[in-house]
Design an enzyme around this catalytic site. Structure first.
Site, mmCIF file in Angstrom:
data_model
loop_
_atom_site.group_PDB
_atom_site.id
_atom_site.type_symbol
_atom_site.label_atom_id
_atom_site.label_comp_id
_atom_site.label_asym_id
_atom_site.label_seq_id
_atom_site.Cartn_x
_atom_site.Cartn_y
_atom_site.Cartn_z
ATOM 1 C CE LYS A 118 -4.343 -1.686 1.860
ATOM 2 N NZ LYS A 118 -5.372 -1.570 2.882
ATOM 3 C CE LYS A 201 -5.831 -7.763 -1.235
ATOM 4 N NZ LYS A 201 -5.747 -7.617 0.154
ATOM 5 C CE LYS A 204 -14.277 -4.627 0.638
ATOM 6 N NZ LYS A 204 -14.583 -4.336 2.017
HETATM 7 P P1 TYM Z 1 -10.654 -7.009 4.238
HETATM 8 O O1 TYM Z 1 -11.789 -6.089 4.466
HETATM 9 O O2 TYM Z 1 -9.605 -6.603 3.258
HETATM 10 O O3 TYM Z 1 -11.177 -8.430 3.761
HETATM 11 C C1 TYM Z 1 -12.154 -9.153 4.504
HETATM 12 C C2 TYM Z 1 -11.864 -10.642 4.385
HETATM 13 O O4 TYM Z 1 -11.878 -11.055 3.017
HETATM 14 C C3 TYM Z 1 -10.641 -11.692 2.697
HETATM 15 N N1 TYM Z 1 -10.301 -11.330 1.304
HETATM 16 C C4 TYM Z 1 -10.027 -12.210 0.355
HETATM 17 N N2 TYM Z 1 -9.989 -13.546 0.354
HETATM 18 C C5 TYM Z 1 -9.684 -14.159 -0.817
HETATM 19 N N3 TYM Z 1 -9.425 -13.487 -1.974
HETATM 20 C C6 TYM Z 1 -9.456 -12.140 -2.015
HETATM 21 N N4 TYM Z 1 -9.209 -11.487 -3.137
HETATM 22 C C7 TYM Z 1 -9.778 -11.442 -0.816
HETATM 23 N N5 TYM Z 1 -9.895 -10.123 -0.503
HETATM 24 C C8 TYM Z 1 -10.213 -10.078 0.805
HETATM 25 C C9 TYM Z 1 -9.637 -11.123 3.674
HETATM 26 O O5 TYM Z 1 -8.538 -11.973 3.835
HETATM 27 C C10 TYM Z 1 -10.473 -11.005 4.921
HETATM 28 O O6 TYM Z 1 -10.557 -12.231 5.597
HETATM 29 N N6 TYM Z 1 -7.600 -6.274 8.077
HETATM 30 C C11 TYM Z 1 -8.818 -6.961 7.676
HETATM 31 C C12 TYM Z 1 -10.007 -6.631 8.573
HETATM 32 C C13 TYM Z 1 -9.737 -6.836 10.009
HETATM 33 C C14 TYM Z 1 -9.672 -8.081 10.681
HETATM 34 C C15 TYM Z 1 -9.405 -7.763 12.036
HETATM 35 C C16 TYM Z 1 -9.805 -9.402 10.269
HETATM 36 C C17 TYM Z 1 -9.529 -5.849 10.921
HETATM 37 N N7 TYM Z 1 -9.334 -6.407 12.180
HETATM 38 C C18 TYM Z 1 -9.266 -8.773 12.996
HETATM 39 C C19 TYM Z 1 -9.666 -10.395 11.237
HETATM 40 C C20 TYM Z 1 -9.411 -10.089 12.594
HETATM 41 C C21 TYM Z 1 -9.153 -6.542 6.264
HETATM 42 O O7 TYM Z 1 -8.786 -5.505 5.824
HETATM 43 O O8 TYM Z 1 -9.976 -7.402 5.619
#
Ligand code: TYM
Length: 336
Positions: A118, A201, A204
């Site tokens: 990022k 990957k 959004k």
């Molecule tokens: P975020 O919002 O980016 O994504 C949410 C969940 O979706 C999974 N994911 C994917 N899995 C497979 N292929 C993809 N292209 C893909 N894009 C997203 C992510 O791995 C995630 O499981 N930091 C985290 C949010 C968070 C969190 C936490 C998660 C904040 N605190 C504590 C677990 C525990 C995030 O940005 O997810």
């Protein structure tokens, strides 16, 4: 909650409500959360404090947050079985993150792949300190609730590993305090790639809107996105290293239908790329269509969504305060 009414393992996970929920979120994460509800205590939250590590339009963030709650439910998260809450509505996440930051080396944070990616993308612009600090807030999210398991896609695994290090470090420095959580990464679709760039990957924030399929997309939009998915100059539907676009589509189809990739290769051995892409699109429409309808129905019921969130907030707040007061005592803060 764990240690109180039940001894079932505790699961905690969430997503950033920075935009709608995309297919990668669903196949790599949310879908497995739905099945975990049957055997574990589950806390699912919306990480709105993480979302503001990049600029957000305030009204849009509020809207997106409620959209994501409705989408959790539309995907099958059951508020009778699990708790759903919003990070910023529970006191303690930022407080614990600060305490954890005070015993974490900056180098550990700078090594995080997501931070490197990022911040590299920003290059000349300044990189917000929140982006560096992000994994510590995530560690606090997890450790506040004594989570045993954190189910996520592959991209978050490194952050869960950091959480384990941070927890172990704190436990050694003071005394055993935190449960050391384990990442749970699904075998299939842990990393769904962009339909327009199979080396990035699905996200959004994909610069090309055709690369990402949202769960609110219409059937026509879904079909268009899969029809224009990047493949290669060959003709065979095979999971080969030189065919990253086809590999991604095979993986997605496997995630959608449950049919293993090897069987899909046999099934589509004589299909053209266009026919194969049509089949993936049809499977996506079949999965997403009912979720989208449910989402629009639930999204009308704002009072119901707010009631679900309030129940989740109360449960989460009780646990968060209990952990936080223990931590405050251990680090030497004077009691109120
Ligand atoms: P975020 O919002 O980016 O994504 C949410 C969940 O979706 C999974 N994911 C994917 N899995 C497979 N292929 C993809 N292209 C893909 N894009 C997203 C992510 O791995 C995630 O499981 N930091 C985290 C949010 C968070 C969190 C936490 C998660 C904040 N605190 C504590 C677990 C525990 C995030 O940005 O997810």
């Amino acid at each position: 909650m764990k240690g109180k009414s039940t001894e079932r393992p505790l699961v905690l996970t969430g997503l950033q409500p920075s935009a709608g929920v995309q297919l990668g979120n669903f196949l790599g994460a949310i879908r497995s959360w739905v099945s975990l509800q049957e055997s574990m205590e589950c806390l699912f939250f919306l990480a709105d404090m993480h979302a503001i590590t990049v600029p957000q339009e305030p009204d849009q963030l509020r809207t997106n947050t409620l959209d994501c709650v409705a989408m959790y439910l539309a995907c099958g998260i059951d508020p009778e079985k699990s708790q759903i809450f919003i990070q910023s509505q529970v006191f303690g996440h930022a407080e614990l993150a600060w305490i954890l930051a005070c015993s974490t080396a900056i180098g550990q944070l700078e090594r995080m792949t997501q931070f490197k990616d990022k911040s590299a993308r920003k290059e000349s612009e300044s990189v917000g300190a929140g982006l560096l600090y992000y994994p510590l807030l995530m560690a606090a999210d997890i450790l506040l609730y004594d989570a045993d398991y954190v189910p996520t896609g592959e991209d978050q695994k490194q952050h869960v590993e950091l959480t384990r290090d941070v927890a172990e470090h704190f436990n050694r420095r003071y005394s055993p305090t935190f449960t050391v959580p384990k990442p749970l990464i699904s075998n299939a679709c842990a990393r769904v790639m962009s339909l327009q760039n199979p080396f990035a990957k699905m996200s959004k924030s994909d610069p090309n809107p055709l690369g990402v399929v949202f769960l609110t997309d219409s059937d026509a939009q879904i079909q268009k996105k899969f029809r224009s998915a990047v493949t290669d100059s060959g003709r065979e539907v095979r999971a080969l290293p030189e065919k990253p676009g086809i590999c991604n589509l095979l993986e997605i189809l496997c995630g959608l239908t449950g049919e293993p990739v090897e069987e899909l290769e046999v099934h589509y051995a004589s299909a053209s790329y266009a026919e194969f892409k049509g089949a993936v699109a049809a499977a996506a429409v079949a999965t997403i269509g009912p979720i989208r309808e449910k989402f629009f129905e639930l999204r009308q019921k704002k009072d119901f969504l707010l009631a679900v969130l309030e129940r989740g907030r109360k449960t989460a707040q009780e646990q968060a305060l209990s952990t936080l007061s223990k931590v405050y005592r251990k680090v030497g803060f004077l009691e109120k």
